[in-house]
Design a protein around this motif. Structure first.
Motif, PDB file in Angstrom:
ATOM      1  N   ASN A  83      12.578  -3.986  -1.457  1.00  0.00           N
ATOM      2  CA  ASN A  83      12.526  -5.386  -1.021  1.00  0.00           C
ATOM      3  C   ASN A  83      11.098  -5.874  -0.768  1.00  0.00           C
ATOM      4  O   ASN A  83      10.879  -7.074  -0.646  1.00  0.00           O
ATOM      5  N   LEU A  84      10.144  -4.951  -0.669  1.00  0.00           N
ATOM      6  CA  LEU A  84       8.748  -5.329  -0.431  1.00  0.00           C
ATOM      7  C   LEU A  84       8.041  -5.587  -1.748  1.00  0.00           C
ATOM      8  O   LEU A  84       8.387  -5.018  -2.782  1.00  0.00           O
ATOM      9  N   GLU A  85       7.037  -6.417  -1.705  1.00  0.00           N
ATOM     10  CA  GLU A  85       6.273  -6.765  -2.907  1.00  0.00           C
ATOM     11  C   GLU A  85       5.348  -5.632  -3.326  1.00  0.00           C
ATOM     12  O   GLU A  85       4.814  -4.908  -2.486  1.00  0.00           O
ATOM     13  N   CYS A  86       5.120  -5.524  -4.613  1.00  0.00           N
ATOM     14  CA  CYS A  86       4.149  -4.570  -5.146  1.00  0.00           C
ATOM     15  C   CYS A  86       2.752  -5.112  -4.875  1.00  0.00           C
ATOM     16  O   CYS A  86       2.462  -6.276  -5.146  1.00  0.00           O
ATOM     17  N   THR A  87       1.883  -4.267  -4.340  1.00  0.00           N
ATOM     18  CA  THR A  87       0.502  -4.681  -4.056  1.00  0.00           C
ATOM     19  C   THR A  87      -0.459  -4.221  -5.142  1.00  0.00           C
ATOM     20  O   THR A  87      -1.634  -4.548  -5.097  1.00  0.00           O
ATOM     21  N   ASN A  88       0.054  -3.426  -6.084  1.00  0.00           N
ATOM     22  CA  ASN A  88      -0.773  -2.886  -7.163  1.00  0.00           C
ATOM     23  C   ASN A  88      -1.989  -2.147  -6.603  1.00  0.00           C
ATOM     24  O   ASN A  88      -3.078  -2.211  -7.156  1.00  0.00           O
ATOM     25  N   SER A  89      -1.766  -1.470  -5.477  1.00  0.00           N
ATOM     26  CA  SER A  89      -2.863  -0.786  -4.810  1.00  0.00           C
ATOM     27  C   SER A  89      -2.387   0.555  -4.263  1.00  0.00           C
ATOM     28  O   SER A  89      -1.229   0.705  -3.871  1.00  0.00           O
ATOM     29  N   ASN A  90      -3.286   1.503  -4.241  1.00  0.00           N
ATOM     30  CA  ASN A  90      -3.009   2.812  -3.669  1.00  0.00           C
ATOM     31  C   ASN A  90      -3.819   3.024  -2.388  1.00  0.00           C
ATOM     32  O   ASN A  90      -4.020   4.146  -1.946  1.00  0.00           O
ATOM     33  N   ASP A  91      -4.291   1.913  -1.796  1.00  0.00           N
ATOM     34  CA  ASP A  91      -5.081   2.018  -0.578  1.00  0.00           C
ATOM     35  C   ASP A  91      -4.241   2.528   0.582  1.00  0.00           C
ATOM     36  O   ASP A  91      -3.089   2.096   0.752  1.00  0.00           O
ATOM     37  N   PRO A  92      -4.756   3.447   1.398  1.00  0.00           N
ATOM     38  CA  PRO A  92      -4.014   3.917   2.559  1.00  0.00           C
ATOM     39  C   PRO A  92      -3.889   2.832   3.613  1.00  0.00           C
ATOM     40  O   PRO A  92      -4.713   1.919   3.667  1.00  0.00           O
ATOM     41  N   GLY A  93      -2.833   2.912   4.439  1.00  0.00           N
ATOM     42  CA  GLY A  93      -2.658   1.991   5.551  1.00  0.00           C
ATOM     43  C   GLY A  93      -2.052   0.654   5.198  1.00  0.00           C
ATOM     44  O   GLY A  93      -2.109  -0.277   6.007  1.00  0.00           O
TER      45      GLY A  93
END
Length: 100
Positions: A83-93
């Motif tokens: 249900n959450l959007e993809c951020t296209n990121s692997n950043d921690p936190g």
């Protein structure tokens, strides 16, 4: 001739058969009620965290790396919950990610 002490009569029981059966079921019975949970058709962690494959002890999500199907990152919030959007990121936190 001696038979070596082996006979066909069973040893006497110190507990009743019913008590033995109840104890046996309690000790060796199905321990993980999650085995009744079917594998989700979804890919996300939240939909699969309670599933354990038949014959396995550890949950499915502990034997697989759950990745976002859109960006392929494990820390993407979309990999944690569909249900959450993809951020296209692997950043921690990242908010919503199980790795935050």
């Amino acid at each position: 001739m001696s038979d070596g002490g082996k006979g066909s009569s069973p040893r006497p029981f110190s507990v009743s058969q019913e008590e033995f059966s109840n104890s046996f079921k309690r000790i060796f019975g199905k321990k993980n009620k999650d085995l009744d949970v079917e594998k989700s058709k979804c890919y996300c962690y939240n939909c699969n965290k309670d599933y354990t494959e038949p014959g396995q002890i550890v949950p499915y999500v502990m034997t697989r790396m759950i990745l976002c199907p859109s960006c392929g990152n494990k820390r993407c919030p979309h990999a944690t919950d569909h249900n959450l959007e993809c951020t296209n990121s692997n950043d921690p936190g990242q908010q919503g990610s199980r790795y935050s």
